[in-house]
Design a protein around this motif. Structure first.
Motif, mmCIF file in Angstrom:
data_model
loop_
_atom_site.group_PDB
_atom_site.id
_atom_site.type_symbol
_atom_site.label_atom_id
_atom_site.label_comp_id
_atom_site.label_asym_id
_atom_site.label_seq_id
_atom_site.Cartn_x
_atom_site.Cartn_y
_atom_site.Cartn_z
ATOM 1 N N LEU A 92 -8.592 -1.886 20.582
ATOM 2 C CA LEU A 92 -8.019 -2.462 19.243
ATOM 3 C C LEU A 92 -8.916 -3.127 18.276
ATOM 4 C CD1 LEU A 92 -5.249 -3.310 18.508
ATOM 5 C CD2 LEU A 92 -5.486 -5.498 19.795
ATOM 6 N N SER A 93 -9.946 -3.584 18.852
ATOM 7 C CA SER A 93 -10.948 -4.243 17.607
ATOM 8 C C SER A 93 -11.582 -3.232 16.768
ATOM 9 C CB SER A 93 -12.120 -4.969 18.172
ATOM 10 O OG SER A 93 -12.814 -4.047 19.069
ATOM 11 N N ASP A 94 -11.632 -2.087 17.257
ATOM 12 C CA ASP A 94 -12.116 -0.886 16.213
ATOM 13 C C ASP A 94 -11.085 -0.494 15.273
ATOM 14 O OD1 ASP A 94 -14.439 -0.643 17.704
ATOM 15 O OD2 ASP A 94 -13.728 1.075 18.900
ATOM 16 N N PHE A 95 -9.786 -0.596 15.825
ATOM 17 C CA PHE A 95 -8.586 -0.087 14.815
ATOM 18 C C PHE A 95 -8.605 -1.116 13.983
ATOM 19 C CE2 PHE A 95 -4.082 -0.243 13.799
ATOM 20 C CZ PHE A 95 -3.758 0.903 13.259
ATOM 21 N N ARG A 96 -8.534 -2.324 14.318
ATOM 22 C CA ARG A 96 -8.517 -3.706 13.414
ATOM 23 C C ARG A 96 -9.467 -3.593 12.440
ATOM 24 N NH1 ARG A 96 -4.437 -6.699 11.806
ATOM 25 N NH2 ARG A 96 -5.633 -6.523 9.620
ATOM 26 N N ARG A 97 -10.865 -3.299 12.658
ATOM 27 C CA ARG A 97 -11.760 -2.941 11.631
ATOM 28 C C ARG A 97 -11.320 -1.872 10.655
ATOM 29 N NH1 ARG A 97 -15.854 -2.578 14.747
ATOM 30 N NH2 ARG A 97 -15.883 -0.557 15.071
ATOM 31 N N LEU A 98 -10.981 -0.706 11.231
ATOM 32 C CA LEU A 98 -10.492 0.409 10.305
ATOM 33 C C LEU A 98 -9.376 0.056 9.283
ATOM 34 C CD1 LEU A 98 -10.793 3.466 12.672
ATOM 35 C CD2 LEU A 98 -12.280 3.215 10.760
ATOM 36 N N LEU A 99 -8.481 -0.685 9.621
ATOM 37 C CA LEU A 99 -7.317 -1.230 9.059
ATOM 38 C C LEU A 99 -7.872 -2.059 7.949
ATOM 39 C CD1 LEU A 99 -4.203 -1.235 8.497
ATOM 40 C CD2 LEU A 99 -3.976 -2.972 10.405
ATOM 41 N N ASP A 100 -8.834 -3.243 8.226
ATOM 42 C CA ASP A 100 -9.405 -3.978 7.333
ATOM 43 C C ASP A 100 -9.782 -3.372 6.216
ATOM 44 O OD1 ASP A 100 -8.245 -6.317 8.626
ATOM 45 O OD2 ASP A 100 -10.223 -6.735 9.832
ATOM 46 N N GLN A 101 -10.744 -2.100 6.582
ATOM 47 C CA GLN A 101 -11.651 -1.507 5.516
ATOM 48 C C GLN A 101 -10.517 -0.738 4.634
ATOM 49 O OE1 GLN A 101 -13.909 0.905 8.021
ATOM 50 N NE2 GLN A 101 -15.534 -0.479 8.098
ATOM 51 N N ALA A 102 -9.333 -0.072 5.334
ATOM 52 C CA ALA A 102 -8.480 0.413 4.387
ATOM 53 C C ALA A 102 -7.836 -0.058 3.417
ATOM 54 C CB ALA A 102 -7.348 1.111 5.183
ATOM 55 N N GLN A 103 -7.418 -1.473 3.949
ATOM 56 C CA GLN A 103 -6.902 -2.444 3.178
ATOM 57 C C GLN A 103 -7.690 -2.910 2.251
ATOM 58 O OE1 GLN A 103 -5.279 -5.313 6.205
ATOM 59 N NE2 GLN A 103 -3.307 -4.544 5.959
ATOM 60 N N ALA A 104 -8.941 -3.170 2.207
ATOM 61 C CA ALA A 104 -9.930 -3.611 1.247
ATOM 62 C C ALA A 104 -9.967 -2.520 0.245
ATOM 63 C CB ALA A 104 -11.223 -4.063 2.179
ATOM 64 N N ALA A 105 -10.075 -1.281 0.529
ATOM 65 C CA ALA A 105 -10.205 -0.325 -0.290
ATOM 66 C C ALA A 105 -8.970 0.000 -1.212
ATOM 67 C CB ALA A 105 -10.666 1.138 0.217
ATOM 68 N N ALA A 106 -7.976 -0.225 -0.625
ATOM 69 C CA ALA A 106 -6.717 -0.046 -1.295
ATOM 70 C C ALA A 106 -6.543 -1.153 -2.239
ATOM 71 C CB ALA A 106 -5.482 0.130 -0.418
ATOM 72 N N SER A 107 -6.925 -2.347 -1.893
ATOM 73 C CA SER A 107 -6.751 -3.478 -2.704
ATOM 74 C C SER A 107 -7.851 -3.300 -3.891
ATOM 75 C CB SER A 107 -7.037 -4.786 -1.852
ATOM 76 O OG SER A 107 -7.194 -5.957 -2.832
ATOM 77 N N SER A 108 -8.880 -2.931 -3.527
ATOM 78 C CA SER A 108 -9.988 -2.845 -4.837
ATOM 79 C C SER A 108 -9.649 -1.922 -5.709
ATOM 80 C CB SER A 108 -11.333 -2.295 -3.967
ATOM 81 O OG SER A 108 -11.224 -1.027 -3.538
ATOM 82 N N VAL A 109 -8.536 -0.760 -5.497
ATOM 83 C CA VAL A 109 -8.263 -0.193 -6.469
ATOM 84 C C VAL A 109 -6.741 -0.285 -7.131
ATOM 85 C CG1 VAL A 109 -9.543 2.079 -5.706
ATOM 86 C CG2 VAL A 109 -7.514 1.844 -4.815
ATOM 87 N N GLY A 110 -6.110 -1.533 -6.662
ATOM 88 C CA GLY A 110 -4.885 -1.920 -7.099
ATOM 89 C C GLY A 110 -3.731 -1.361 -6.516
ATOM 90 N N LEU A 111 -3.877 -0.918 -5.338
ATOM 91 C CA LEU A 111 -2.688 -0.061 -4.505
ATOM 92 C C LEU A 111 -1.964 -1.344 -3.946
ATOM 93 C CD1 LEU A 111 -4.017 2.795 -2.748
ATOM 94 C CD2 LEU A 111 -1.618 2.678 -4.085
ATOM 95 N N THR A 112 -0.691 -1.305 -3.894
ATOM 96 C CA THR A 112 -0.015 -2.386 -3.193
ATOM 97 C C THR A 112 0.809 -1.611 -2.038
ATOM 98 O OG1 THR A 112 2.100 -1.750 -4.592
ATOM 99 C CG2 THR A 112 0.774 -3.288 -5.752
ATOM 100 N N GLU A 113 1.315 -2.436 -1.307
ATOM 101 C CA GLU A 113 2.007 -2.029 -0.293
ATOM 102 C C GLU A 113 3.309 -1.196 -0.652
ATOM 103 O OE1 GLU A 113 4.510 -3.815 3.648
ATOM 104 O OE2 GLU A 113 3.019 -5.130 3.026
#
Length: 87
Positions: A52-73
């Motif tokens: 679960l900690s690995d998945f959480r880290r990947l999710l955090d990275q994906a959310q940060a990448a999306a946020s950095s290019v202005g993608l919203t939910e």
């Protein structure tokens, strides 16, 4: 050094992994593997569910990448809907 073991292929295409190796690697019935064959070499790689900690880290990275290019939910939801509609 780990001692090699031998096994054979059954008429149904099954290979038994020796007990000592199963025990050492913590392999249980139903374990899944990636199988690669090249020449006379066959490699089995056990697939294990991510922690679960690995998945959480990947999710955090994906959310940060999306946020950095202005993608919203909403952008992600729209993209998913568009792909589903195309099928």
């Amino acid at each position: 050094m780990v001692q090699p073991a031998t096994t054979k292929l059954s008429s149904k295409g099954q290979v038994v992994i020796p007990e000592e190796i199963r025990r050492r690697l913590g392999l249980e019935p139903g374990a899944q593997f990636v199988v690669v064959g090249e020449g006379d070499v066959v490699v089995l790689k056990a697939l294990k569910a991510p922690r679960l900690s690995d998945f959480r880290r990947l999710l955090d990275q994906a959310q940060a990448a999306a946020s950095s290019v202005g993608l919203t939910e909403r952008d992600v939801q729209d993209a998913i809907q568009q792909v589903r509609s195309a099928k």
